[in-house]
Design a protein around this motif. Structure first.
Motif, PDB file in Angstrom:
ATOM      1  N   GLY A   1       0.415  18.072  -0.811  1.00 22.27           N
ATOM      2  CA  GLY A   1       1.851  17.822  -1.065  1.00 22.27           C
ATOM      3  C   GLY A   1       2.125  16.524  -1.398  1.00 22.27           C
ATOM      4  N   GLY A   2       2.671  16.016  -2.537  1.00 22.91           N
ATOM      5  CA  GLY A   2       2.962  14.672  -3.063  1.00 22.91           C
ATOM      6  C   GLY A   2       4.178  14.210  -3.639  1.00 22.91           C
ATOM      7  N   LEU A   3       4.545  13.123  -3.665  1.00 18.34           N
ATOM      8  CA  LEU A   3       5.560  12.635  -3.993  1.00 18.34           C
ATOM      9  C   LEU A   3       5.554  11.781  -5.448  1.00 18.34           C
ATOM     10  N   TYR A   4       6.513  11.810  -6.340  1.00 11.75           N
ATOM     11  CA  TYR A   4       6.112  11.034  -7.662  1.00 11.75           C
ATOM     12  C   TYR A   4       7.331  10.256  -7.835  1.00 11.75           C
ATOM     13  N   ARG A   5       7.378   9.288  -8.612  1.00 14.18           N
ATOM     14  CA  ARG A   5       8.160   8.430  -9.270  1.00 14.18           C
ATOM     15  C   ARG A   5       7.883   8.081 -10.651  1.00 14.18           C
ATOM     16  N   GLN A   6       8.949   7.809 -11.526  1.00 13.31           N
ATOM     17  CA  GLN A   6       8.767   7.482 -12.828  1.00 13.31           C
ATOM     18  C   GLN A   6       9.274   6.133 -13.091  1.00 13.31           C
TER      19      GLN A   6
ATOM     20  N   PRO B   1      13.238  20.725  -8.220  1.00  3.10           N
ATOM     21  CA  PRO B   1      14.052  19.833  -8.156  1.00  3.10           C
ATOM     22  C   PRO B   1      15.554  19.774  -7.866  1.00  3.10           C
ATOM     23  N   GLU B   2      16.031  21.013  -7.730  1.00  2.00           N
ATOM     24  CA  GLU B   2      17.219  21.517  -7.124  1.00  2.00           C
ATOM     25  C   GLU B   2      17.230  21.472  -5.737  1.00  2.00           C
ATOM     26  N   ILE B   3      16.184  21.609  -5.114  1.00  6.80           N
ATOM     27  CA  ILE B   3      16.060  21.672  -3.514  1.00  6.80           C
ATOM     28  C   ILE B   3      16.083  20.505  -3.121  1.00  6.80           C
ATOM     29  N   ARG B   4      17.345  19.768  -2.366  1.00  3.96           N
ATOM     30  CA  ARG B   4      17.339  18.406  -2.002  1.00  3.96           C
ATOM     31  C   ARG B   4      17.804  18.476  -0.369  1.00  3.96           C
ATOM     32  N   GLU B   5      17.994  19.767   0.074  1.00  5.40           N
ATOM     33  CA  GLU B   5      18.201  19.761   1.468  1.00  5.40           C
ATOM     34  C   GLU B   5      16.898  20.278   2.099  1.00  5.40           C
ATOM     35  N   VAL B   6      16.307  19.087   2.448  1.00  2.00           N
ATOM     36  CA  VAL B   6      14.687  19.161   2.786  1.00  2.00           C
ATOM     37  C   VAL B   6      14.237  19.758   4.227  1.00  2.00           C
TER      38      VAL B   6
ATOM     39  N   PHE C   1      11.750  22.300   4.759  1.00  2.00           N
ATOM     40  CA  PHE C   1      10.293  21.971   4.586  1.00  2.00           C
ATOM     41  C   PHE C   1       9.667  21.679   6.109  1.00  2.00           C
ATOM     42  N   ALA C   2      10.537  21.561   6.997  1.00  2.00           N
ATOM     43  CA  ALA C   2      10.103  20.911   8.297  1.00  2.00           C
ATOM     44  C   ALA C   2       8.764  21.493   8.717  1.00  2.00           C
ATOM     45  N   PRO C   3       8.737  22.964   8.527  1.00  2.00           N
ATOM     46  CA  PRO C   3       7.369  23.627   9.038  1.00  2.00           C
ATOM     47  C   PRO C   3       6.048  23.258   8.248  1.00  2.00           C
ATOM     48  N   LEU C   4       6.327  22.539   7.169  1.00  2.00           N
ATOM     49  CA  LEU C   4       5.129  21.977   6.531  1.00  2.00           C
ATOM     50  C   LEU C   4       4.634  20.653   6.984  1.00  2.00           C
ATOM     51  N   LEU C   5       5.408  19.825   7.716  1.00  2.00           N
ATOM     52  CA  LEU C   5       5.202  18.680   7.968  1.00  2.00           C
ATOM     53  C   LEU C   5       4.402  18.746   9.393  1.00  2.00           C
ATOM     54  N   GLN C   6       3.974  19.585   9.684  1.00  2.00           N
ATOM     55  CA  GLN C   6       2.856  20.032  10.941  1.00  2.00           C
ATOM     56  C   GLN C   6       1.505  20.124  10.466  1.00  2.00           C
TER      57      GLN C   6
ATOM     58  N   THR D   1       0.722  -1.210  -0.008  1.00  2.00           N
ATOM     59  CA  THR D   1       0.138  -0.070   0.071  1.00  2.00           C
ATOM     60  C   THR D   1       0.582   1.192  -0.018  1.00  2.00           C
ATOM     61  N   SER D   2       0.652   2.124  -0.941  1.00  2.00           N
ATOM     62  CA  SER D   2       1.681   3.318  -0.974  1.00  2.00           C
ATOM     63  C   SER D   2       0.748   4.446  -1.765  1.00  2.00           C
ATOM     64  N   PHE D   3      -0.506   4.534  -1.399  1.00  2.00           N
ATOM     65  CA  PHE D   3      -1.022   6.056  -2.228  1.00  2.00           C
ATOM     66  C   PHE D   3      -0.827   6.973  -1.342  1.00  2.00           C
ATOM     67  N   ASN D   4      -0.482   6.638   0.089  1.00  2.00           N
ATOM     68  CA  ASN D   4       0.076   7.686   1.029  1.00  2.00           C
ATOM     69  C   ASN D   4       1.370   7.625   1.488  1.00  2.00           C
ATOM     70  N   THR D   5       1.877   8.520   1.867  1.00  2.00           N
ATOM     71  CA  THR D   5       3.396   8.362   2.275  1.00  2.00           C
ATOM     72  C   THR D   5       3.374   9.162   3.801  1.00  2.00           C
ATOM     73  N   ARG D   6       3.620   8.395   4.792  1.00  2.00           N
ATOM     74  CA  ARG D   6       3.587   9.001   6.169  1.00  2.00           C
ATOM     75  C   ARG D   6       4.670  10.067   6.340  1.00  2.00           C
ATOM     76  N   TYR D   7       4.629  11.004   6.993  1.00  2.00           N
ATOM     77  CA  TYR D   7       5.475  11.915   7.196  1.00  2.00           C
ATOM     78  C   TYR D   7       6.773  11.450   7.984  1.00  2.00           C
ATOM     79  N   ASP D   8       6.331  10.530   8.947  1.00  2.00           N
ATOM     80  CA  ASP D   8       7.606   9.823   9.767  1.00  2.00           C
ATOM     81  C   ASP D   8       8.420   9.050   9.194  1.00  2.00           C
ATOM     82  N   LYS D   9       8.019   8.669   7.793  1.00  2.00           N
ATOM     83  CA  LYS D   9       8.908   7.874   6.902  1.00  2.00           C
ATOM     84  C   LYS D   9       9.703   8.521   5.902  1.00  2.00           C
ATOM     85  N   LEU D  10       9.683   9.917   5.823  1.00  2.00           N
ATOM     86  CA  LEU D  10      10.206  10.700   4.753  1.00  2.00           C
ATOM     87  C   LEU D  10      11.741  10.673   5.187  1.00  2.00           C
TER      88      LEU D  10
END
Length: 233
Positions: free
Chosen positions: A136-141, A190-195, A198-203, A75-84
């Motif tokens: 806020g989502g994530l994608y893969r190709q 995509p150039e922003i990899r120091e995430v 984004f910590a304030p967004l994960l509240q 199951t992966s339609f959601n990604t939990r914040y604490d797994k990021l």
């Protein structure tokens, strides 16, 4: 967040898409009043040069079977914040390299209860926004080994439950991105990899006023009682 949301061809959604640099008259949007997990939905991503709107399977992990990509058994339609930040988790690399925005008009939640050791649905609620929602989502190709065709998959990030939503759903809440300031552009960059930024967004946060409506079941969506307004934070 449960596996359903809706997106309508409304002025609010059109405004959000324009805010993201997307003209929906040139890019077909998959409008639907009942998107569910595994459906093909619309995502906005940055391809390294431009912001684009593309189709994606709402299930981050795919597997190649019967000559095509299908949702994995995991199951992966959601990604939990604490797994990021867990290096071997499905969302670790996409969080750093391939974030996306999933436009929506509302979403649905299911509250469960345990009866005789079995989990059963207790309440279904639809939440409709007066303005558009930017999940806020994530994608893969994934590339087809024979044809070379590229297909997208995606997930929506989920956060701890929000106190205002807790009476309706006590397990989690979706990541709704702020639409003021540079957050959307930064999320898609995509150039922003120091995430760490984004910590304030994960509240958990409610960015737009929501109308909470209890329904009989997701497939019919018949209202039960009056709706309740939940104000933005």
């Amino acid at each position: 967040m449960c596996g359903r949301f809706n997106i309508s061809d409304s002025p609010a959604v059109q405004q959000l898409l324009l805010r993201l640099g997307i003209d929906s008259h040139n890019w077909p949007v998959r409008f639907n009043d009942f998107h569910r997990a595994c459906n093909t939905i619309s995502i906005v991503r940055h391809d390294g040069q431009n912001t684009v709107l593309e189709d994606a399977t709402w299930w981050l992990l795919l597997e190649f079977k019967d000559d095509r990509f299908k949702p994995s058994r995991y199951t992966s339609f959601n990604t939990r914040y604490d797994k990021l930040d867990v290096p071997r988790s499905a969302g670790y690399r996409p969080f750093r390299q391939s974030r996306c925005v999933i436009p929506a008009s509302g979403f649905g939640e299911t509250e469960y209860e345990t009866v005789n050791g079995k989990k059963k649905p207790m309440r279904y609620t639809n939440f409709n926004a007066k303005e558009a929602i930017a999940f806020g989502g994530l994608y893969r190709q994934w590339q087809h080994p024979l044809s070379g065709e590229i297909v997208n998959s995606c997930s929506i990030i989920t956060l701890p439950p929000h106190p205002k939503l807790n009476p309706y759903h006590s397990k989690a809440s979706p990541l709704m991105l702020p639409q003021e300031g540079p957050w959307l552009e930064q999320w898609l960059d995509p150039e922003i990899r120091e995430v760490e930024q984004f910590a304030p967004l994960l509240q958990p946060a409610i960015r737009q006023d929501l109308e909470a409506q209890i329904i009989n079941k997701p497939s019919e969506r018949l209202a039960i009682g009056r709706s309740t307004t939940i104000l933005a934070d």
